[in-house]
Design a protein around this motif. Structure first.
Motif, short mmCIF file in Angstrom:
data_model
loop_
_atom_site.label_atom_id
_atom_site.label_comp_id
_atom_site.label_asym_id
_atom_site.label_seq_id
_atom_site.Cartn_x
_atom_site.Cartn_y
_atom_site.Cartn_z
N GLN A 176 0.83 -1.20 0.00
CA GLN A 176 0.00 0.00 0.00
C GLN A 176 0.86 1.25 0.00
N VAL A 177 0.28 2.33 -0.49
CA VAL A 177 0.91 3.64 -0.47
C VAL A 177 -0.09 4.62 0.13
N ILE A 178 0.35 5.39 1.12
CA ILE A 178 -0.49 6.42 1.72
C ILE A 178 0.21 7.76 1.50
N THR B 245 7.60 -4.06 5.74
CA THR B 245 8.58 -2.98 5.84
C THR B 245 7.96 -1.68 5.37
N LYS B 246 8.20 -0.59 6.12
CA LYS B 246 7.68 0.72 5.73
C LYS B 246 8.82 1.61 5.29
N ILE B 247 8.61 2.29 4.16
CA ILE B 247 9.60 3.22 3.61
C ILE B 247 8.90 4.56 3.44
N HIS B 248 9.55 5.63 3.91
CA HIS B 248 8.97 6.97 3.83
C HIS B 248 9.73 7.81 2.82
N ASN B 249 8.98 8.53 1.98
CA ASN B 249 9.56 9.43 0.98
C ASN B 249 8.92 10.81 1.12
N LEU C 166 4.23 13.71 1.85
CA LEU C 166 4.94 12.62 2.51
C LEU C 166 4.29 11.31 2.08
N LEU C 167 5.09 10.36 1.64
CA LEU C 167 4.58 9.07 1.20
C LEU C 167 5.03 7.99 2.16
N GLU C 168 4.08 7.16 2.59
CA GLU C 168 4.39 5.99 3.40
C GLU C 168 4.12 4.77 2.54
N ASN C 169 5.18 4.08 2.17
CA ASN C 169 5.09 2.89 1.32
C ASN C 169 5.27 1.66 2.19
N THR C 170 4.29 0.77 2.21
CA THR C 170 4.39 -0.46 2.97
C THR C 170 4.59 -1.61 2.00
N LEU C 171 5.69 -2.33 2.17
CA LEU C 171 5.98 -3.46 1.31
C LEU C 171 5.19 -4.68 1.76
N LYS C 172 5.14 -5.67 0.91
CA LYS C 172 4.38 -6.89 1.19
C LYS C 172 4.85 -7.59 2.47
N ASP D 215 -0.21 15.17 3.61
CA ASP D 215 0.32 16.52 3.46
C ASP D 215 1.31 16.76 4.61
N VAL D 216 1.95 17.94 4.66
CA VAL D 216 2.97 18.20 5.68
C VAL D 216 2.40 18.27 7.09
N LEU D 217 1.10 18.45 7.23
CA LEU D 217 0.48 18.47 8.55
C LEU D 217 0.09 17.08 9.03
N GLY D 218 0.29 16.05 8.18
CA GLY D 218 -0.02 14.68 8.55
C GLY D 218 -1.41 14.22 8.17
N LYS D 219 -2.14 15.06 7.44
CA LYS D 219 -3.49 14.69 6.99
C LYS D 219 -3.38 13.73 5.81
N GLU D 220 -4.11 12.61 5.90
CA GLU D 220 -4.10 11.62 4.81
C GLU D 220 -4.85 12.19 3.61
N ILE D 221 -4.19 12.22 2.45
CA ILE D 221 -4.78 12.75 1.22
C ILE D 221 -5.30 11.62 0.34
N LYS D 222 -4.53 10.55 0.24
CA LYS D 222 -4.89 9.46 -0.67
C LYS D 222 -4.28 8.16 -0.14
N LYS D 223 -5.01 7.05 -0.32
CA LYS D 223 -4.52 5.74 0.07
C LYS D 223 -4.83 4.76 -1.04
N GLN D 224 -3.82 3.97 -1.42
CA GLN D 224 -4.01 2.98 -2.46
C GLN D 224 -3.45 1.65 -1.98
N ILE D 225 -4.25 0.60 -2.15
CA ILE D 225 -3.88 -0.74 -1.66
C ILE D 225 -3.81 -1.71 -2.84
N GLY D 226 -2.85 -2.62 -2.78
CA GLY D 226 -2.70 -3.66 -3.80
C GLY D 226 -1.30 -4.22 -3.75
#
Length: 71
Positions: free
Chosen positions: A21-23, A63-67, A54-60, A26-37
């Protein structure tokens, strides 16, 4: 993990592991979009506003990676 921003979308790619998934926040921490698959390539439709995201990428494997990017 590669994140690319263009006019109407953000593309997140991983060459080695599937992304669960990718979430997008915005810079205030408000979730703008979430995509799962489970895929190695996500394309998220999002209008460009010249803002820091800010992007939070969760691998299968969990593991979480932030960009950060400007879109």
């Amino acid at each position: 993990m590669i994140s690319i921003s263009n006019e109407n979308s953000i593309t997140v790619s991983s060459s080695q592991k599937e992304i669960a998934q990718v979430i997008v926040y915005d810079v205030l921490g408000k979730e703008i979009k979430k995509q799962i698959g489970n895929t190695t390539n996500f394309k998220i439709q999002l209008d460009k506003n010249n803002q820091v995201l800010l992007l939070e990428n969760t691998l299968k494997d969990g593991t979480k990676i932030h960009n950060k990017l400007i879109h």
